[in-house]
Design an enzyme around this catalytic site. Structure first.
Site, mmCIF file in Angstrom:
data_model
loop_
_atom_site.group_PDB
_atom_site.id
_atom_site.type_symbol
_atom_site.label_atom_id
_atom_site.label_comp_id
_atom_site.label_asym_id
_atom_site.label_seq_id
_atom_site.Cartn_x
_atom_site.Cartn_y
_atom_site.Cartn_z
ATOM 1 N N PRO A 211 0.707 -1.324 -0.143
ATOM 2 C CA PRO A 211 -0.187 0.058 0.303
ATOM 3 C C PRO A 211 1.383 1.136 -0.496
ATOM 4 O O PRO A 211 1.671 1.682 0.788
ATOM 5 C CB PRO A 211 -1.108 0.075 1.382
ATOM 6 C CG PRO A 211 0.010 -0.666 1.540
ATOM 7 C CD PRO A 211 0.837 -1.838 1.078
ATOM 8 N N ALA B 30 1.703 4.586 3.509
ATOM 9 C CA ALA B 30 1.763 3.873 4.631
ATOM 10 C C ALA B 30 2.536 3.162 5.747
ATOM 11 O O ALA B 30 2.573 2.351 6.947
ATOM 12 C CB ALA B 30 0.884 1.895 4.327
ATOM 13 N N GLY B 31 3.858 4.226 5.148
ATOM 14 C CA GLY B 31 4.680 3.563 6.151
ATOM 15 C C GLY B 31 5.348 2.614 6.688
ATOM 16 O O GLY B 31 6.720 1.735 6.590
ATOM 17 N N ASP C 216 14.954 3.939 4.118
ATOM 18 C CA ASP C 216 14.048 2.820 3.386
ATOM 19 C C ASP C 216 14.241 2.740 2.141
ATOM 20 O O ASP C 216 14.559 1.886 2.114
ATOM 21 C CB ASP C 216 12.797 4.162 2.794
ATOM 22 C CG ASP C 216 12.071 4.547 3.873
ATOM 23 O OD1 ASP C 216 12.153 4.739 5.788
ATOM 24 O OD2 ASP C 216 11.083 4.932 3.841
HETATM 25 C C1 MEV Z 1 10.353 6.984 6.795
HETATM 26 O O1 MEV Z 1 10.037 5.682 6.582
HETATM 27 C C2 MEV Z 1 11.353 7.374 8.051
HETATM 28 C C3 MEV Z 1 11.535 8.394 8.561
HETATM 29 O O2 MEV Z 1 12.052 8.542 9.972
HETATM 30 C C4 MEV Z 1 11.880 9.374 7.687
HETATM 31 C C5 MEV Z 1 13.230 8.892 6.702
HETATM 32 O O3 MEV Z 1 14.163 8.670 7.901
HETATM 33 O O4 MEV Z 1 13.520 9.182 5.959
HETATM 34 C C6 MEV Z 1 10.147 9.304 9.595
#
Ligand code: MEV
Length: 325
Positions: free
Chosen positions: A103, A106-107, A154
């Site tokens: 998705p 969605a993180g 990521d």
């Molecule tokens: C995103 O998955 C994680 C964050 O820490 C942003 C990043 O590290 O680039 C919010």
């Protein structure tokens, strides 16, 4: 150079501890998940990227672009950056078709997984097999287009997989587990924008650097303890650390009422701990559960309208596919 069809994959990820603090140079712990993106690249008259099931097709910006100006501008720009990352002397246009099983918003690192898969397939098409490190390095430019000031966690996890400690400017360190650990992932149904959440934390940082550095130091301590507990497979205290990390993420104002509610429900149903994962503002929570309570916790979260799946944290080395035809 060989002109042929080629395939590559990029993995989704969950952040176990340390999101947001990682942008400011602190460490984080994350794990690649089985869900991800597969991309296939083949010779074509024009450069073209098709993303399914989003039903989106883009060409690099400029002459011959398919999309209206401004439409899918980020994706078109990222695709152009991916093409520009090919070695000098690479000759020939490419059609890339990507299938996204994650998705979006969605993180779970969908954009980085897409970047890694597209860049990997583009290179494979010209007979260049990139190492996971080179791939994640090239995908950083892709991520910057979508997320502005991304830490790189990521794209590293999308390229490497496994369970690892990440810190900006340092090599990714794999975390060896004594036994696999199952984790419940529950999608709240709310979309969260990484770019907006990173910007929200940056505004607070600009206003009150001292306070935020204290919060980040607290998170970094959880990362250190979490790494030891992960290695030992000690899930109950690991869950407690997840609770503490969630409280610190709330203090950073990246949680939502819905995410808080899902974490509380997971705990009430017997989870050791639960927290949001990724940038927050929506997206997913992860819950660590005693084996006996897995069904109960999952039912509690689906009962609240969340979409769930289980992922297994385990040591894993990236598998590369090279389907030259
Ligand atoms: C995103 O998955 C994680 C964050 O820490 C942003 C990043 O590290 O680039 C919010």
């Amino acid at each position: 150079m060989v002109a042929s069809a080629a395939m590559a994959t990029g993995r989704g990820k969950v952040i176990l501890f340390g999101e947001h603090a990682v942008v400011y140079g602190h460490p984080a712990l994350a794990a690649g998940i089985a869900l991800g993106v597969e991309a296939e690249a083949s010779p074509a008259p024009e450069n073209l990227l098709t993303v399914d099931p989003w039903g989106v097709q883009v060409a690099p910006p400029g002459d011959g672009a398919l999309q209206e100006p401004g439409e899918h501008a980020d994706l078109a720009e990222a695709f152009a950056a991916a093409i520009a990352s090919l070695p000098e002397g690479t000759d020939g246009a490419t059609a890339v078709r990507a299938e996204v099983a994650l998705p979006a918003a969605a993180g779970l690192g969908a954009s980085a997984a897409l970047g890694v898969a597209v860049i990997g397939a583009l290179h494979e098409r010209f007979g260049v097999t990139l190492s996971a490190e080179a791939l994640s390095h090239k995908a950083q430019a892709w991520e910057r287009v979508f997320h502005g000031n991304a830490s790189g966690i990521d794209n590293h996890m999308a390229a490497h997989g496994g369970v690892a400690r990440f810190q900006k400017g340092k090599p990714l360190t794999p975390v060896a587990l004594t036994a696999p650990i199952r984790l419940l992932v529950a999608h709240s149904g709310e979309a969260g924008s990484t770019k907006e959440m990173v910007a929200r934390v940056a505004e607070q940082y600009a206003r009150n650097q001292g306070k935020l550095e204290k919060v980040f130091s607290g998170i970094a301590a959880l990362v250190d303890q979490g790494e030891l507990l992960l290695q030992r497979g000690d899930c109950e205290p690991l869950g407690e650390l997840m609770q503490l990390n969630q409280a610190l993420l709330s203090a950073l104002m990246v949680s939502t009422a819905r995410l808080e509610g899902l974490c509380k429900s997971a705990l009430a149903a017997g989870a050791f701990g639960a927290k949001l994962t990724g940038a927050g503002g929506g997206g997913c929570v992860i819950a660590l559960c005693p084996a006996k309570q897995e069904d109960r916790v999952e039912n509690a979260l689906t009962g609240e309208g969340a979409t769930t799946f289980w992922t297994t944290l385990e040591h894993h080395r990236r598998e590369r596919t090279n389907a030259s035809a």
